[in-house]
Design a protein around this motif. Structure first.
Motif: not given
Length: 227
Positions: A25-26, A29-32, A94-96
């Motif tokens: 996921l790195e 543009p997401y906050t993990l 990739a589904d996100i």
């Protein structure tokens, strides 16, 4: 539009695989956000140097409680979109963006993953798991009035309206049914989308059993009629 997307990763003793899951996921543009549900393994050491928020329960409460902790955190930080994403590597990163696009274009509040909408996804589900899921669909439909094709898929994407409305009280696996009840109660707009689940030997060894499925139904029944 610069929307704040929070990916919530509930984890209990997933130290063997969670680092690989986060690495996948790195760069996005997401906050993990990792919610460690009182793990007793190497989970913390596996993620301590990675670009994530790390939240921890001091007592093991269950996946529903971990997700609610993550959603509370996302609300406090003004998230626009929240993703539920398993720590064991079963979900496809990739589904996100695909689900987020559906959330926007279809003008719904929550997009629910389904293993039963595409033949190739269904074929990947082990036969015993497939039977459990079909029984869960029947039970969920009767209890919630939402006749989904896949009743217990942990991959979900929701907007701010759904994030504010959903308050999980079921700490353990019955939260998946409770969430559907709250979708109906709060009149949230929803849609299912196909998603591919990767079943590894590791994920199948810790998967749902008959006894666990029965416990879920008991929890849901008590929640619906006696609380």
């Amino acid at each position: 539009m610069n929307e704040r997307v929070f990916v919530l990763i509930p984890s209990y003793n997933e130290g063997k695989v969670i680092r690989q899951t986060i690495r996948s996921l790195e760069g996005k543009p997401y906050t993990l956000v990792v919610i460690d549900d009182a793990s007793t393994d190497s989970t913390y050491n596996a993620v301590r140097d990675l670009p994530v928020y790390y939240l921890r329960h001091e007592i093991n409460l269950g996946q529903g409680a971990a997700l609610q902790t993550g959603m509370d955190f996302a609300r406090l930080h003004d998230a626009d979109i929240v993703v539920h994403f398993d720590a064991d590597g079963q979900h496809n990163p990739a589904d996100i963006p695909r689900f987020i696009d559906v959330l926007r274009t279809q003008r719904v509040d929550i997009v629910l993953g389904s293993r039963f909408l595409r033949r190739e996804d269904l074929k990947a589900v082990p036969r015993f798991r497939r039977l459990l899921l079909r029984l869960a669909r029947l039970a969920n439909g009767l209890l919630t009035g939402l006749w989904l094709t896949d009743a217990h898929n942990g991959f979900r994407v929701m907007n701010w309206r759904a994030l504010k409305a959903i308050q999980l009280k079921e700490n353990r696996m019955a939260h998946a049914t409770e969430l559907l009840m709250q979708i109906r109660r709060n009149r949230l707009r929803y849609i299912e989308q196909p998603t591919h689940i990767t079943y590894t030997t590791y994920s199948q060894e810790k998967g749902q059993r008959w006894s666990g499925a029965i416990n879920i139904l008991i929890d849901v029944f008590i929640n619906k009629y006696f609380r």
